[in-house]
Design a protein around this motif. Sequence first.
Motif, PDB file in Angstrom:
ATOM      1  N   SER A  52      -8.755   9.811   1.969  1.00 10.92           N
ATOM      2  CA  SER A  52      -7.385   9.301   1.849  1.00 10.92           C
ATOM      3  C   SER A  52      -6.387  10.429   2.016  1.00 10.92           C
ATOM      4  O   SER A  52      -5.355  10.275   2.666  1.00 10.92           O
ATOM      5  CB  SER A  52      -7.167   8.669   0.481  1.00 10.92           C
ATOM      6  N   THR A  53      -6.724  11.585   1.444  1.00  6.56           N
ATOM      7  CA  THR A  53      -5.783  12.712   1.488  1.00  6.56           C
ATOM      8  C   THR A  53      -5.495  13.107   2.940  1.00  6.56           C
ATOM      9  O   THR A  53      -4.336  13.314   3.310  1.00  6.56           O
ATOM     10  CB  THR A  53      -6.349  13.885   0.660  1.00  6.56           C
ATOM     11  N   VAL A  54      -6.537  13.144   3.758  1.00  6.04           N
ATOM     12  CA  VAL A  54      -6.335  13.469   5.178  1.00  6.04           C
ATOM     13  C   VAL A  54      -5.519  12.353   5.842  1.00  6.04           C
ATOM     14  O   VAL A  54      -4.580  12.606   6.597  1.00  6.04           O
ATOM     15  CB  VAL A  54      -7.701  13.681   5.881  1.00  6.04           C
ATOM     16  N   GLY A  55      -5.849  11.118   5.526  1.00  7.00           N
ATOM     17  CA  GLY A  55      -5.125   9.974   6.097  1.00  7.00           C
ATOM     18  C   GLY A  55      -3.640  10.006   5.756  1.00  7.00           C
ATOM     19  O   GLY A  55      -2.794   9.792   6.638  1.00  7.00           O
ATOM     20  N   HIS A  56      -3.321  10.321   4.505  1.00 10.07           N
ATOM     21  CA  HIS A  56      -1.906  10.430   4.107  1.00 10.07           C
ATOM     22  C   HIS A  56      -1.226  11.496   4.963  1.00 10.07           C
ATOM     23  O   HIS A  56      -0.105  11.305   5.432  1.00 10.07           O
ATOM     24  CB  HIS A  56      -1.789  10.857   2.639  1.00 10.07           C
ATOM     25  N   GLY A  57      -1.932  12.605   5.158  1.00  9.92           N
ATOM     26  CA  GLY A  57      -1.378  13.728   5.928  1.00  9.92           C
ATOM     27  C   GLY A  57      -1.021  13.306   7.353  1.00  9.92           C
ATOM     28  O   GLY A  57      -0.022  13.779   7.909  1.00  9.92           O
ATOM     29  N   GLY A 114      -3.253  14.081  -9.889  1.00  7.47           N
ATOM     30  CA  GLY A 114      -4.678  14.145  -9.532  1.00  7.47           C
ATOM     31  C   GLY A 114      -4.955  13.324  -8.287  1.00  7.47           C
ATOM     32  O   GLY A 114      -5.604  13.766  -7.347  1.00  7.47           O
ATOM     33  N   SER A 115      -4.441  12.106  -8.277  1.00  9.88           N
ATOM     34  CA  SER A 115      -4.594  11.205  -7.135  1.00  9.88           C
ATOM     35  C   SER A 115      -3.469  10.180  -7.249  1.00  9.88           C
ATOM     36  O   SER A 115      -3.295   9.577  -8.309  1.00  9.88           O
ATOM     37  CB  SER A 115      -5.950  10.511  -7.208  1.00  9.88           C
ATOM     38  N   GLY A 116      -2.729   9.998  -6.184  1.00 14.05           N
ATOM     39  CA  GLY A 116      -1.545   9.139  -6.241  1.00 14.05           C
ATOM     40  C   GLY A 116      -1.814   7.781  -6.860  1.00 14.05           C
ATOM     41  O   GLY A 116      -1.166   7.381  -7.842  1.00 14.05           O
ATOM     42  N   SER A 117      -2.811   7.076  -6.333  1.00 10.55           N
ATOM     43  CA  SER A 117      -3.047   5.712  -6.801  1.00 10.55           C
ATOM     44  C   SER A 117      -3.497   5.684  -8.272  1.00 10.55           C
ATOM     45  O   SER A 117      -3.411   4.633  -8.916  1.00 10.55           O
ATOM     46  CB  SER A 117      -4.073   5.014  -5.915  1.00 10.55           C
ATOM     47  N   ALA A 118      -3.955   6.819  -8.797  1.00  8.86           N
ATOM     48  CA  ALA A 118      -4.405   6.865 -10.201  1.00  8.86           C
ATOM     49  C   ALA A 118      -3.265   6.587 -11.174  1.00  8.86           C
ATOM     50  O   ALA A 118      -3.491   6.105 -12.288  1.00  8.86           O
ATOM     51  CB  ALA A 118      -5.039   8.220 -10.507  1.00  8.86           C
ATOM     52  N   CYS A 119      -2.031   6.852 -10.750  1.00 13.63           N
ATOM     53  CA  CYS A 119      -0.916   6.627 -11.677  1.00 13.63           C
ATOM     54  C   CYS A 119      -0.690   5.136 -11.916  1.00 13.63           C
ATOM     55  O   CYS A 119       0.019   4.756 -12.837  1.00 13.63           O
ATOM     56  CB  CYS A 119       0.356   7.324 -11.189  1.00 13.63           C
ATOM     57  N   ARG A 120      -1.329   4.295 -11.080  1.00 17.82           N
ATOM     58  CA  ARG A 120      -1.222   2.847 -11.289  1.00 17.82           C
ATOM     59  C   ARG A 120      -2.391   2.317 -12.116  1.00 17.82           C
ATOM     60  O   ARG A 120      -2.556   1.098 -12.233  1.00 17.82           O
ATOM     61  CB  ARG A 120      -1.158   2.131  -9.926  1.00 17.82           C
ATOM     62  N   SER A 121      -3.221   3.206 -12.666  1.00 22.75           N
ATOM     63  CA  SER A 121      -4.406   2.774 -13.426  1.00 22.75           C
ATOM     64  C   SER A 121      -4.304   3.123 -14.896  1.00 22.75           C
ATOM     65  O   SER A 121      -5.284   3.534 -15.514  1.00 22.75           O
ATOM     66  CB  SER A 121      -5.666   3.435 -12.839  1.00 22.75           C
ATOM     67  N   LYS A 150       0.785  -1.233   0.000  1.00 22.90           N
ATOM     68  CA  LYS A 150       0.000   0.000   0.000  1.00 22.90           C
ATOM     69  C   LYS A 150       0.819   1.287   0.000  1.00 22.90           C
ATOM     70  O   LYS A 150       1.870   1.362   0.642  1.00 22.90           O
ATOM     71  CB  LYS A 150      -0.896   0.039   1.252  1.00 22.90           C
ATOM     72  N   TYR A 151       0.271   2.269  -0.677  1.00 21.64           N
ATOM     73  CA  TYR A 151       0.765   3.647  -0.641  1.00 21.64           C
ATOM     74  C   TYR A 151      -0.002   4.350   0.481  1.00 21.64           C
ATOM     75  O   TYR A 151      -1.227   4.448   0.428  1.00 21.64           O
ATOM     76  CB  TYR A 151       0.488   4.265  -2.012  1.00 21.64           C
ATOM     77  N   TRP A 152       0.704   4.792   1.497  1.00 25.63           N
ATOM     78  CA  TRP A 152       0.042   5.514   2.591  1.00 25.63           C
ATOM     79  C   TRP A 152       1.060   6.465   3.188  1.00 25.63           C
ATOM     80  O   TRP A 152       1.915   6.046   3.958  1.00 25.63           O
ATOM     81  CB  TRP A 152      -0.506   4.527   3.638  1.00 25.63           C
ATOM     82  N   GLY A 153       1.009   7.690   2.789  1.00 26.34           N
ATOM     83  CA  GLY A 153       1.996   8.697   3.198  1.00 26.34           C
ATOM     84  C   GLY A 153       2.644   9.282   1.962  1.00 26.34           C
ATOM     85  O   GLY A 153       3.074   8.536   1.078  1.00 26.34           O
ATOM     86  N   LYS A 154       2.652  10.624   1.897  1.00 30.93           N
ATOM     87  CA  LYS A 154       3.228  11.273   0.706  1.00 30.93           C
ATOM     88  C   LYS A 154       3.842  12.611   1.066  1.00 30.93           C
ATOM     89  O   LYS A 154       3.557  13.184   2.108  1.00 30.93           O
ATOM     90  CB  LYS A 154       2.146  11.452  -0.357  1.00 30.93           C
ATOM     91  N   LYS A 155       4.709  13.077   0.144  1.00 31.27           N
ATOM     92  CA  LYS A 155       5.310  14.409   0.262  1.00 31.27           C
ATOM     93  C   LYS A 155       4.771  15.242  -0.896  1.00 31.27           C
ATOM     94  O   LYS A 155       4.296  14.685  -1.894  1.00 31.27           O
ATOM     95  CB  LYS A 155       6.840  14.319   0.092  1.00 31.27           C
TER      96      LYS A 155
HETATM   97  C1  DP6 Z   1      -5.320   3.074   0.788  1.00 31.77           C
HETATM   98  O1  DP6 Z   1      -4.490   7.659  -4.148  1.00 31.77           O
HETATM   99  O2  DP6 Z   1      -6.687   7.892  -2.945  1.00 31.77           O
HETATM  100  O3  DP6 Z   1      -5.927   3.039  -1.505  1.00 31.77           O
HETATM  101  O4  DP6 Z   1      -3.047  10.627  -3.550  1.00 31.77           O
HETATM  102  O5  DP6 Z   1      -4.452  11.657  -1.763  1.00 31.77           O
HETATM  103  O6  DP6 Z   1      -5.507  10.944  -3.936  1.00 31.77           O
HETATM  104  P1  DP6 Z   1      -4.414  10.686  -2.915  1.00 31.77           P
HETATM  105  O7  DP6 Z   1      -4.711   9.286  -2.249  1.00 31.77           O
HETATM  106  P2  DP6 Z   1      -5.198   7.930  -2.889  1.00 31.77           P
HETATM  107  O8  DP6 Z   1      -4.691   6.914  -1.762  1.00 31.77           O
HETATM  108  C2  DP6 Z   1      -4.915   5.545  -1.904  1.00 31.77           C
HETATM  109  C3  DP6 Z   1      -4.535   4.838  -0.694  1.00 31.77           C
HETATM  110  C4  DP6 Z   1      -4.878   3.379  -0.634  1.00 31.77           C
HETATM  111  C5  DP6 Z   1      -3.654   2.518  -0.908  1.00 31.77           C
HETATM  112  C6  DP6 Z   1      -3.206   2.377  -2.343  1.00 31.77           C
HETATM  113  O9  DP6 Z   1      -4.040   2.422  -3.257  1.00 31.77           O
HETATM  114  O10 DP6 Z   1      -2.000   2.155  -2.520  1.00 31.77           O
END
Ligand code: DP6
Length: 376
Positions: free
Chosen positions: A239-244, A180-187, A33-38
């Motif tokens: 998610s954005t708040v959670g990453h923060g 736009g959204s981090g996880s979108a780059c994997r789509s 999972k991606y959780w946490g960003k700069k």
């Molecule tokens: C828990 O990509 O929705 O799904 O970059 O702020 O738009 P933003 O967040 P987002 O975070 C996804 C988090 C997750 C884990 C994942 O998909 O890797």
Amino acid sequence: MTEQDFIPQYYDSSILTEGSYTWKTPSNIALVKYWGKKDPQIPENTSISFTLNNCHTITSMEFIKRRSESDHISDQGETLKQVQRDEMNFEIYFEGEKKEAFKPKIASFFERIKRYAPYLNDYNIVINSKNSFPHSSGIASSASGMSALALCIMSLEKEFNVSMTDDYFYKKASFLARLGSGSACRSIKGEIVVWGKHELIAGSSDLYGVEFADEVHESFKNYQDTILLVDTGEKQVSSTVGHGLMHGHPFAKERFKQAEENISKIKTVLKSGDLKTFVNLVESEALTLHSMMMTSNPYFILMKPNTLKIINKIWEYRATTNSNLCFTLDAGANVHLLFPVIEKENVSKFVEKELAQYCQNNQYICDIVGNGATLL
Ligand code: DP6
């Protein structure tokens, strides 16, 4: 590649007075999972995901050249009137209805990408979008939604640069989608996608997702994902708040390190087909993600009682069968059931008999790994 490589050197928007592009883009489910960003949308750790096939967004973007520096779309979205030059002019329709509520997120996306897509300012834009999954299903639509926008924008850019390579097209689409959204780059492209620089993944980058190019064991072909819709309401914490909340989190450093190690482990597992290790790693990642939420400050819980009932049922099922069925979670209460295609019949029966009762209105979605976006 660096950010600089995504700034167009030259474009002549006078060659195109209007254009319309439609892309169908998938959702994805992360294994690590991606959780946490700069800032700006740079992940704290590498993540890897399966691309889905059935959960997708279809988005059309219509570009109409502004007749003068001051043309823009009227409230009806059809005619043109005067506004300031530096305002982005767009309207968004979702499932046939105009959606003012979606505008701020898209406006901030346009703002973030304006260095990389300056030609957008020369057009009035009308966006029409729809999802294959129920609107309020709680399935993250930002991944498929933002990747679709990014691809439509790249279709426009290609008009100005006809010799653009496919490699650049998809890399830049992923780069824009990330903003736009981090996880979108994997789509964007590929069945398995890695985002974030990792020493063992050739070509990996913090700036865009790359297709996992290593050998993948036969067991992972047509891998299944059944999404149990436990809670179809709005998430209490975005998610954005959670990453923060990972900034200053007491366990953040260890977590980011663990994710990098898990990427190395999953790379080996994807090659060997060691499903027992896969199950262990994927479930541990899901629970670690939710542990990070529970141990941040403010703390929060996105799982629901039925999420835990399902998890326990899966563990019981595995204990009494030789199944490799496992679960993963994204930032919500819904449960993704991952399993090899050879278990399809058995798992379907198990879901219907034992798990559907824990879903809202007994709803679940059967999906399978797919290979990315398509131009319609
Ligand atoms: C828990 O990509 O929705 O799904 O970059 O702020 O738009 P933003 O967040 P987002 O975070 C996804 C988090 C997750 C884990 C994942 O998909 O890797």
